[in-house]
Write a protein that holds these residues in place. Structure first.
Motif, PDB file in Angstrom:
ATOM      1  N   GLU A  40      96.384  -1.627 -27.682  1.00 16.30           N
ATOM      2  CA  GLU A  40      97.661  -2.437 -26.811  1.00 16.30           C
ATOM      3  C   GLU A  40      97.986  -1.700 -25.767  1.00 16.30           C
ATOM      4  OE1 GLU A  40     100.508  -3.540 -30.048  1.00 16.30           O
ATOM      5  OE2 GLU A  40      98.397  -4.182 -31.429  1.00 16.30           O
ATOM      6  N   LYS A  41      97.832  -0.560 -26.559  1.00 17.24           N
ATOM      7  CA  LYS A  41      98.764   0.539 -25.529  1.00 17.24           C
ATOM      8  C   LYS A  41      97.906   0.435 -24.016  1.00 17.24           C
ATOM      9  CE  LYS A  41     100.906   4.087 -28.696  1.00 17.24           C
ATOM     10  NZ  LYS A  41     100.746   5.154 -29.186  1.00 17.24           N
ATOM     11  N   THR A  42      96.366  -0.001 -24.211  1.00 19.60           N
ATOM     12  CA  THR A  42      95.824   0.947 -23.274  1.00 19.60           C
ATOM     13  C   THR A  42      95.690  -0.465 -22.609  1.00 19.60           C
ATOM     14  OG1 THR A  42      94.048   2.083 -24.428  1.00 19.60           O
ATOM     15  CG2 THR A  42      93.613   0.388 -22.243  1.00 19.60           C
ATOM     16  N   GLN A  43      95.949  -1.549 -22.817  1.00 19.58           N
ATOM     17  CA  GLN A  43      96.510  -3.112 -22.247  1.00 19.58           C
ATOM     18  C   GLN A  43      97.211  -3.583 -21.509  1.00 19.58           C
ATOM     19  OE1 GLN A  43      94.576  -5.978 -22.132  1.00 19.58           O
ATOM     20  NE2 GLN A  43      95.440  -6.468 -20.949  1.00 19.58           N
ATOM     21  N   GLN A  44      98.802  -2.295 -22.145  1.00 19.19           N
ATOM     22  CA  GLN A  44      99.967  -2.506 -21.394  1.00 19.19           C
ATOM     23  C   GLN A  44     100.489  -1.037 -20.423  1.00 19.19           C
ATOM     24  OE1 GLN A  44     103.337  -4.330 -22.725  1.00 19.19           O
ATOM     25  NE2 GLN A  44     103.052  -3.440 -20.376  1.00 19.19           N
ATOM     26  N   MET A  45      99.008  -0.213 -20.431  1.00 22.73           N
ATOM     27  CA  MET A  45      99.309   0.261 -19.454  1.00 22.73           C
ATOM     28  C   MET A  45      98.624  -0.456 -17.842  1.00 22.73           C
ATOM     29  SD  MET A  45      98.248   4.139 -21.591  1.00 22.73           S
ATOM     30  CE  MET A  45      97.308   4.951 -19.812  1.00 22.73           C
ATOM     31  N   ALA A  46      97.096  -0.988 -18.280  1.00 24.54           N
ATOM     32  CA  ALA A  46      96.871  -1.922 -17.811  1.00 24.54           C
ATOM     33  C   ALA A  46      97.589  -2.779 -17.321  1.00 24.54           C
ATOM     34  CB  ALA A  46      95.443  -2.622 -18.355  1.00 24.54           C
ATOM     35  N   ASP A  47      98.850  -3.468 -17.735  1.00 28.32           N
ATOM     36  CA  ASP A  47      99.569  -4.764 -17.080  1.00 28.32           C
ATOM     37  C   ASP A  47     100.369  -3.383 -16.258  1.00 28.32           C
ATOM     38  OD1 ASP A  47      98.337  -6.804 -18.869  1.00 28.32           O
ATOM     39  OD2 ASP A  47      99.599  -6.338 -20.293  1.00 28.32           O
ATOM     40  N   ALA A  49     100.292  -1.273 -14.245  1.00 32.40           N
ATOM     41  CA  ALA A  49      98.985  -0.930 -13.447  1.00 32.40           C
ATOM     42  C   ALA A  49      98.760  -1.999 -12.557  1.00 32.40           C
ATOM     43  CB  ALA A  49      97.950   0.157 -13.603  1.00 32.40           C
ATOM     44  N   GLY A  50      98.839  -2.572 -12.758  1.00 33.82           N
ATOM     45  CA  GLY A  50      98.320  -3.742 -12.660  1.00 33.82           C
ATOM     46  C   GLY A  50      99.965  -4.176 -11.475  1.00 33.82           C
ATOM     47  N   GLN A  51     100.705  -4.660 -12.802  1.00 30.77           N
ATOM     48  CA  GLN A  51     101.910  -5.042 -11.717  1.00 30.77           C
ATOM     49  C   GLN A  51     102.563  -3.729 -10.544  1.00 30.77           C
ATOM     50  OE1 GLN A  51     104.035  -7.094 -12.215  1.00 30.77           O
ATOM     51  NE2 GLN A  51     105.746  -6.723 -10.635  1.00 30.77           N
ATOM     52  N   LYS A  52     102.085  -2.689 -10.779  1.00 24.95           N
ATOM     53  CA  LYS A  52     102.438  -1.519 -10.186  1.00 24.95           C
ATOM     54  C   LYS A  52     102.120  -1.145  -8.317  1.00 24.95           C
ATOM     55  CE  LYS A  52     104.286   2.295 -12.904  1.00 24.95           C
ATOM     56  NZ  LYS A  52     104.424   3.555 -13.067  1.00 24.95           N
TER      57      LYS A  52
END
Length: 140
Positions: A40-47, A49-52
């Motif tokens: 979940e944390k990895t997915q949130q970090m990926a999300d 990063a994608g938003q950034k």
């Protein structure tokens, strides 16, 4: 040497087998929970990063549009300035043409006056000669 090549994979497999055997159900649940949390944390970090990246792309697009607008404005200013200079040059050329035309008219007038004066001088001399000869008709 070839007889010992099997030893490394066997040792690694044995280590993992012993590690799994040592785990009880509670440890397994905790490990699964930690893995789920890590996923979940990895997915949130990926999300995030994608938003950034999307935000940065929007910023770049906006900056490029602003730069394009500024270049367009400068080009319009340069075009206006060049047009003004061309108009000034055309006005100066017209003024020069008018001045040359005036000078040509003045020169033509002076030449006509000089020709008239020369004709009158010749006529006067002709009449003087005829008078000196006592001619009946002294007009030339």
């Amino acid at each position: 040497m070839t007889n010992k090549n099997w030893l490394k994979p066997f040792a690694v497999a044995s280590f993992f087998a012993l590690a799994l055997a040592a785990c009880d159900n509670n440890s397994s649940d905790k490990a699964e929970s930690k893995v789920d949390s890590a996923v979940e944390k990895t997915q949130q970090m990926a999300d995030d990063a994608g938003q950034k990246v999307n935000d940065m792309a929007a910023d770049v697009k906006e900056s490029a549009a602003d730069a394009s607008d500024q270049v367009g404005d400068k080009m319009n200013e340069m075009s206006d300035s060049m047009s003004d200079h061309a108009d000034d040059a055309a006005d100066k050329m017209n003024d020069m043409g008018d001045s040359m035309s005036d000078k040509a008219d003045d020169a033509a007038d002076k030449m006509n006056d000089a020709a008239t004066d020369a004709g009158n001088a010749i006529e006067d001399k002709c009449e003087d000669v005829k008078e000196g000869l006592n001619a009946d008709d002294t007009d030339c």
